[in-house]
Design an enzyme around this catalytic site. Sequence first.
Site, PDB file in Angstrom:
ATOM      1  N   ASP A 343       0.834  -1.195   0.000  1.00  0.00           N
ATOM      2  CA  ASP A 343       0.000   0.000   0.000  1.00  0.00           C
ATOM      3  C   ASP A 343       0.880   1.260   0.000  1.00  0.00           C
ATOM      4  O   ASP A 343       1.860   1.340   0.747  1.00  0.00           O
ATOM      5  CB  ASP A 343      -0.900  -0.017   1.244  1.00  0.00           C
ATOM      6  CG  ASP A 343      -1.768   1.211   1.364  1.00  0.00           C
ATOM      7  OD1 ASP A 343      -2.619   1.414   0.492  1.00  0.00           O
ATOM      8  OD2 ASP A 343      -1.584   1.972   2.339  1.00  0.00           O
ATOM      9  N   GLU A 379       1.738  -0.437  -5.006  1.00  0.00           N
ATOM     10  CA  GLU A 379       0.810   0.637  -5.333  1.00  0.00           C
ATOM     11  C   GLU A 379       1.705   1.858  -5.502  1.00  0.00           C
ATOM     12  O   GLU A 379       2.177   2.426  -4.514  1.00  0.00           O
ATOM     13  CB  GLU A 379      -0.200   0.871  -4.213  1.00  0.00           C
ATOM     14  CG  GLU A 379      -1.210   1.956  -4.566  1.00  0.00           C
ATOM     15  CD  GLU A 379      -2.156   2.292  -3.416  1.00  0.00           C
ATOM     16  OE1 GLU A 379      -3.299   2.674  -3.701  1.00  0.00           O
ATOM     17  OE2 GLU A 379      -1.739   2.193  -2.252  1.00  0.00           O
TER      18      GLU A 379
END
Length: 699
Positions: A343, A379
């Site tokens: 993330d 990401e």
Amino acid sequence: MKIWPGQPYPLGAVYDGSGTNFAVFSEIAERVELCLFDEKGKEQRIDLPEVTGYCWHGYVPFIEPGQRYGFRIHGPWDPAKGQRCNPAKLLLDPYAKAIDSQIQWNEAVFPYRFGKGNEVRSTSNSAPYMPRGVVHQPHFDWNGDRRLQIPWHETIIYETHVKGLTNRHPDIPPEIRGTYTALAHPVIIDYFKQLGITAVELMPIHHFIHDKHLMDQGLRNYWGYNSIGYFAPHSEYASRKRPGAAVAEFKQMVKALHQAGIEVILDVVYNHTAEGNHFGPMLSFKGIDNAYYYRLTEDQRYYQDYTGTGNSLNMRNPFVLQLIMDSLRYWVLEMHVDGFRFDLAATLARELHDVDRLSVFFNIIQQDPVISQVKLIAEPWDVGEGGYQVGNFPPVWSEWNGKYRDCARDFWRGENQTLGEFASRFTGSSDLYEKTSRLPYASINFITAHDGFTLNDLVSYNEKHNEANGEKNNDGESHNRSWNCGAEGRTDDPNVLQLRKRQQRNFLVTLFLSQGVPMLLGGDEISRTQQGNNNAYCQDSEVAWYDWENADKELVAFCQKLIEYRKNHPVFRRRHWFQGQPIHGSEVKDIAWFTLEGAQMSENDWGLGYAKSLGIFLNGATIPNPYPRGEPVKDDNFYIIFNAHHEALTFTLPGTEWGILWIKELDTNVGWLENKESFKAESQINVEGRSVVVLRHAS
């Protein structure tokens, strides 16, 4: 209670059959207390007797799995210098392999006194309100289980949520719905196998905290991007509620999925923690060694925030790097997971301020013999300046390709863009990844993900509808590149509904026939809706849970066939670029691009922003990479027609040098064709507006 010197490594609580060794790192600590709790919550405190290289440690005989524990750190309190030690606060072990219960929000879990400013130390004991670490049982019968190591080019990812997937499933026993056990239930595994996916990407399962401001509104942190325990599976997803049960249950889930040939990828949040900024609670790192674990501003009272959540872990410090690497290795070696999706990974690459592709973190990953060999997905952005880094990660990494998502959405909603952009995304985005010697599978292609509209909502709403989140619809992305097909939200208009179904099929065909790795948002195949909520992070409710009873079975069947089609035809999942040349090079033989009239695209054609249609020839006889044992890879030739124009168009097929007879197998206006039509070279074929037609060459 006796305590022996013990060992400084490994950190955490390690049971050896006779007792447990406890070790915790703190450079700033002057004294560390180990706090042991019985079943009634009674606390016993013991000073850790030894410190070696800033690691405080001790061994307690007869401490067994199931023992709850925490730490108290004695040291300086000087927020102006970033020092926030407060022994009144019970702290979670950063290396706890299991964590029991959730936080109870009370003023005592905050390190400062309410109403006195956040720099006045609170002396209220937080232990009654805090979750505790649990000494875990390390033994588990894996029965020969190992990572599956499915090649990237054969991977099909299904992004899902442990609870949301099964919490409304009528064929799952109610007592286990929403748990690791439910995800491993034969009903779910059979569904995955029939669908054809090869990997589940689980939204955060590291132990996380439900934010106070959400709990105060009757909401919860459903998504889980609020980690506090990087070694502990989230305890609320365990069907059994005894302390530490989540560990064995998670392992059993992985084992069952592996037996079905399905990999497990974890969405991990190493960029920030649940402790927030200077107004946040004291749960672990903040009280153990605040200035070491977190990136602080020049005024050390405050936190550097590249994540939008209040803090950022300090990746420049060796024990922080060790924490993350130890966590990653633990999940691979002990929990048998197959990879990770990071993330806001750009935060991990920040050395001083700028994002650095060669930062220490990525150097360590590159040389690590364990982590470098699993699936690594970035990401590739964060919320800080210069944080959008699509295409800039190192060679062993794949990336969520945000440019693919944006381009595909714009193409099918009819926005003006050059066909060259769409062609590049369809063929794996060589413009982003080839320059770093990466291959098409560096691109994780997706249309939708947990963050944003579902596929159903993408074609049903022009605007977000997040009122249920309690932020007056101000949260969530406002520029969604969505189109409601003529009516906002629910409608009975048959023309709108028909167009929405076609648009869903268009997106899915684009996704699964593109080069790269397709990622399907779980529930998109059943036409799941969140009623226009594009930021359901706090909706632990029917808004976000999968509605299996109203599943669109026709769309499921379409998706199953489409995934099977991709698997059966290697031309759609090549391991290398199309000759490594520009997509419209004059000598290209394995791919060619055609206009509506059946002529090869010219330089002028590629630059027409208003053009909405093209034909693509894919040569199955020129796939350059052999199978693992050296056999050549051969496939059929294909001609794919994309018509994103709002009206039907008549396309002319190319000349006989490209193929003599073509068989129409798929038309998104109607679906998969049972009675297949055939078309000769240079003949004409009518393609409905906003449709894809797939033709296979008759051999």
